[in-house]
Design a protein around this motif. Structure first.
Motif, mmCIF file in Angstrom:
data_model
loop_
_atom_site.group_PDB
_atom_site.id
_atom_site.type_symbol
_atom_site.label_atom_id
_atom_site.label_comp_id
_atom_site.label_asym_id
_atom_site.label_seq_id
_atom_site.Cartn_x
_atom_site.Cartn_y
_atom_site.Cartn_z
ATOM 1 N N LEU A 36 -7.615 -2.745 1.612
ATOM 2 C CA LEU A 36 -8.999 -2.714 2.067
ATOM 3 C C LEU A 36 -9.409 -4.071 2.623
ATOM 4 O O LEU A 36 -10.092 -4.155 3.655
ATOM 5 N N ALA A 37 -8.981 -5.157 1.965
ATOM 6 C CA ALA A 37 -9.271 -6.499 2.474
ATOM 7 C C ALA A 37 -8.611 -6.722 3.830
ATOM 8 O O ALA A 37 -9.197 -7.347 4.723
ATOM 9 N N ALA A 38 -7.391 -6.210 3.998
ATOM 10 C CA ALA A 38 -6.710 -6.342 5.288
ATOM 11 C C ALA A 38 -7.458 -5.585 6.373
ATOM 12 O O ALA A 38 -7.514 -6.028 7.532
ATOM 13 N N ARG A 39 -8.045 -4.438 6.045
ATOM 14 C CA ARG A 39 -8.857 -3.697 7.019
ATOM 15 C C ARG A 39 -10.053 -4.540 7.462
ATOM 16 O O ARG A 39 -10.425 -4.537 8.639
ATOM 17 N N VAL A 88 -4.478 -2.659 -7.286
ATOM 18 C CA VAL A 88 -4.285 -3.927 -6.585
ATOM 19 C C VAL A 88 -3.916 -3.683 -5.126
ATOM 20 O O VAL A 88 -4.480 -4.309 -4.204
ATOM 21 N N ALA A 89 -2.965 -2.767 -4.895
ATOM 22 C CA ALA A 89 -2.525 -2.503 -3.516
ATOM 23 C C ALA A 89 -3.667 -1.927 -2.675
ATOM 24 O O ALA A 89 -3.825 -2.278 -1.505
ATOM 25 N N GLY A 90 -4.480 -1.044 -3.270
ATOM 26 C CA GLY A 90 -5.605 -0.481 -2.537
ATOM 27 C C GLY A 90 -6.637 -1.530 -2.165
ATOM 28 O O GLY A 90 -7.184 -1.516 -1.063
ATOM 29 N N TYR A 91 -6.901 -2.467 -3.078
ATOM 30 C CA TYR A 91 -7.868 -3.530 -2.791
ATOM 31 C C TYR A 91 -7.356 -4.451 -1.688
ATOM 32 O O TYR A 91 -8.113 -4.827 -0.781
ATOM 33 N N LEU A 92 -6.087 -4.816 -1.770
ATOM 34 C CA LEU A 92 -5.521 -5.693 -0.742
ATOM 35 C C LEU A 92 -5.505 -5.008 0.626
ATOM 36 O O LEU A 92 -5.769 -5.647 1.652
ATOM 37 N N SER A 121 -11.726 -12.214 3.548
ATOM 38 C CA SER A 121 -11.963 -10.779 3.388
ATOM 39 C C SER A 121 -11.741 -10.300 1.959
ATOM 40 O O SER A 121 -12.146 -9.184 1.617
ATOM 41 N N LEU A 122 -11.119 -11.111 1.130
ATOM 42 C CA LEU A 122 -10.902 -10.719 -0.266
ATOM 43 C C LEU A 122 -12.187 -10.740 -1.079
ATOM 44 O O LEU A 122 -12.220 -10.188 -2.184
ATOM 45 N N ALA A 123 -13.229 -11.370 -0.568
ATOM 46 C CA ALA A 123 -14.505 -11.431 -1.286
ATOM 47 C C ALA A 123 -15.112 -10.036 -1.398
ATOM 48 O O ALA A 123 -15.225 -9.328 -0.395
ATOM 49 N N PRO A 124 -15.507 -9.597 -2.594
ATOM 50 C CA PRO A 124 -16.092 -8.247 -2.748
ATOM 51 C C PRO A 124 -17.301 -8.005 -1.858
ATOM 52 O O PRO A 124 -17.500 -6.881 -1.393
ATOM 53 N N SER A 125 -18.110 -9.046 -1.595
ATOM 54 C CA SER A 125 -19.306 -8.858 -0.768
ATOM 55 C C SER A 125 -18.938 -8.453 0.656
ATOM 56 O O SER A 125 -19.608 -7.611 1.271
ATOM 57 N N ARG A 126 -17.865 -9.045 1.215
ATOM 58 C CA ARG A 126 -17.445 -8.682 2.571
ATOM 59 C C ARG A 126 -16.892 -7.264 2.601
ATOM 60 O O ARG A 126 -17.136 -6.503 3.540
ATOM 61 N N ILE A 127 -16.123 -6.916 1.584
ATOM 62 C CA ILE A 127 -15.560 -5.567 1.529
ATOM 63 C C ILE A 127 -16.683 -4.536 1.408
ATOM 64 O O ILE A 127 -16.663 -3.491 2.063
ATOM 65 N N TRP A 128 -17.676 -4.822 0.585
ATOM 66 C CA TRP A 128 -18.764 -3.865 0.375
ATOM 67 C C TRP A 128 -19.523 -3.594 1.666
ATOM 68 O O TRP A 128 -19.869 -2.448 1.983
ATOM 69 N N TYR A 171 0.827 -1.210 0.000
ATOM 70 C CA TYR A 171 0.000 0.000 0.000
ATOM 71 C C TYR A 171 0.861 1.259 0.000
ATOM 72 O O TYR A 171 0.690 2.156 -0.845
ATOM 73 N N PHE A 172 1.811 1.335 0.924
ATOM 74 C CA PHE A 172 2.648 2.535 1.004
ATOM 75 C C PHE A 172 3.605 2.639 -0.185
ATOM 76 O O PHE A 172 3.923 3.744 -0.634
ATOM 77 N N ALA A 173 4.058 1.512 -0.704
ATOM 78 C CA ALA A 173 4.907 1.544 -1.896
ATOM 79 C C ALA A 173 4.119 2.074 -3.094
ATOM 80 O O ALA A 173 4.640 2.855 -3.906
#
Length: 368
Positions: free
Chosen positions: A80-83, A74-78, A96-103, A23-25
């Motif tokens: 967000l999944a980590a959050r 990609v980094a932003g999605y990962l 947490s990588l599932a879009p439904s959980r993130i949404w 993410y920071f990179a």
């Protein structure tokens, strides 16, 4: 006899470390690359530059910025999944990588942040099909910056002055480091390889000089905000050695100091040598210094910057808490005045180093 022991905080899981580094990179690549293009590459290429050199620099810059698009997405999605994995009990990182959980996890500030990142990433992707780096970076840069600072905006839910200052100084620290590390990485990548003409050393001498000014401002922002954050999280010098947070912070400080020393070497030693070579008409030596020696030092700085990013995920909590001490005192007028004095002193010292570098460069050119 009673044994007193301080609990050692658990190390973060691998997925949290890897996603935060990515993410920071990605932030550094987008923000630093865009700033480097707008403030360094574009102004230099608008001057008198040989066509082969202009085409080589321009083409590499556009490709680099274009690849920043998918990297940010990609980094932003990962991240967000980590959050989600950290914030929802019983949910693994894989789940947490599932879009439904993130949404279902998205709140207003986080949603705004990721919409900004998505728009910036899509804008950068357009560089693969249309060569419009000025327009694209002018769009992607403010979107990415807004995405980073949106979480620090006041929500009106009883935030204290201390909380707001901590949030804003954290963002200044992130943005300053992104411009510094990302700019170094971008110019190191663009300057490597073949395809440059004999007069390319003159072009890159101007670019390194321009970026030195950008780097000075970034370093000032990183140091000033870093001093604030260190004061908030570390109560005494001893806590740098006796707590897990302090040890990681100490390693980070050593690496950052090494980066500052490398930058000072570039500015106070290499830049005058480059000016001396060009003033003497030795284009070959100027080429070697600007496109071989200088990028090598910058590559070392970039590697040190990546080492700093690997430490960031381990800086959770604070040394004050781990040592069982009191929290940082509330901000008052005396602390703000001391902070203002630090900023003024730091600004004066950085400006003095810039003037010394300029004087040394001018004298080196006049000596020939």
């Amino acid at each position: 006899m009673t044994l007193l022991s301080t609990a050692v905080p658990a190390m973060p899981p691998w997925w949290r470390v890897s996603t935060e580094i990515a993410y920071f990179a990605a932030l550094a690549a987008v923000i630093g690359g865009a700033v480097a293009y707008l403030t360094v590459v574009r102004p230099v290429l608008r001057a008198e530059v040989d066509d082969p050199d202009r085409q080589a620099v321009h083409g590499r810059t556009v490709r680099l910025l274009a690849w920043c698009g998918p990297v940010l997405l990609v980094a932003g999605y990962l991240q967000l999944a980590a959050r989600v994995a950290r914030g929802v009990k019983g949910v693994t990182f894989g789940q947490s990588l599932a879009p439904s959980r993130i949404w279902s996890f998205l709140t207003l500030p986080i949603a705004v942040q990721n919409v900004c990142y998505a728009l910036a990433g899509v804008a950068l992707l357009t560089l693969f099909v249309r060569d419009r780096p000025t327009l694209v970076t002018a769009v992607a840069l403010p979107l990415t910056v807004l995405g980073t600072v949106v979480l620090a905006l006041p929500t009106g839910q009883g935030q204290t002055l201390d909380t707001q200052l901590n949030g804003w100084f954290t963002q200044v620290h992130i943005l300053g480091a992104s411009v510094w590390l990302g700019g170094l990485f971008a110019l190191a990548v663009i300057g490597r390889g073949r395809g440059f003409g004999q007069r390319a050393g003159l072009v890159w001498a101007r670019m390194w000089q321009r970026f030195s000014s950008v780097a000075l401002v970034s370093v000032g922002a990183v140091v000033a905000s870093g001093v604030w954050l260190a004061w908030r999280h570390v109560g005494t010098v001893g806590q740098l050695f006796t707590t897990t947070y302090g040890r990681f912070l100490l390693v980070k400080l050593i690496i950052v100091a090494a980066m500052v020393c490398a930058g000072a070497y570039n500015q106070l030693a290499l830049t005058p040598r480059i000016a001396r070579a060009h003033a003497a008409g030795d284009l070959g030596r100027g080429f070697a210094l600007t496109l071989r020696h200088f990028p090598t030092v910058v590559a070392v700085e970039t590697g040190l910057g990546l080492a700093v990013l690997t430490i960031v995920p381990f800086l959770s909590g604070s040394a004050r808490t781990q040592a069982g001490g009191p929290p940082a005192p509330a901000v008052d007028g005396g602390i703000l005045a001391l902070g203002a004095l630090l900023v003024v002193t730091l600004t004066a010292s950085l400006y003095a180093s810039y003037r010394v570098s300029t004087l040394l460069t001018r004298r080196a050119a006049q000596a020939c």
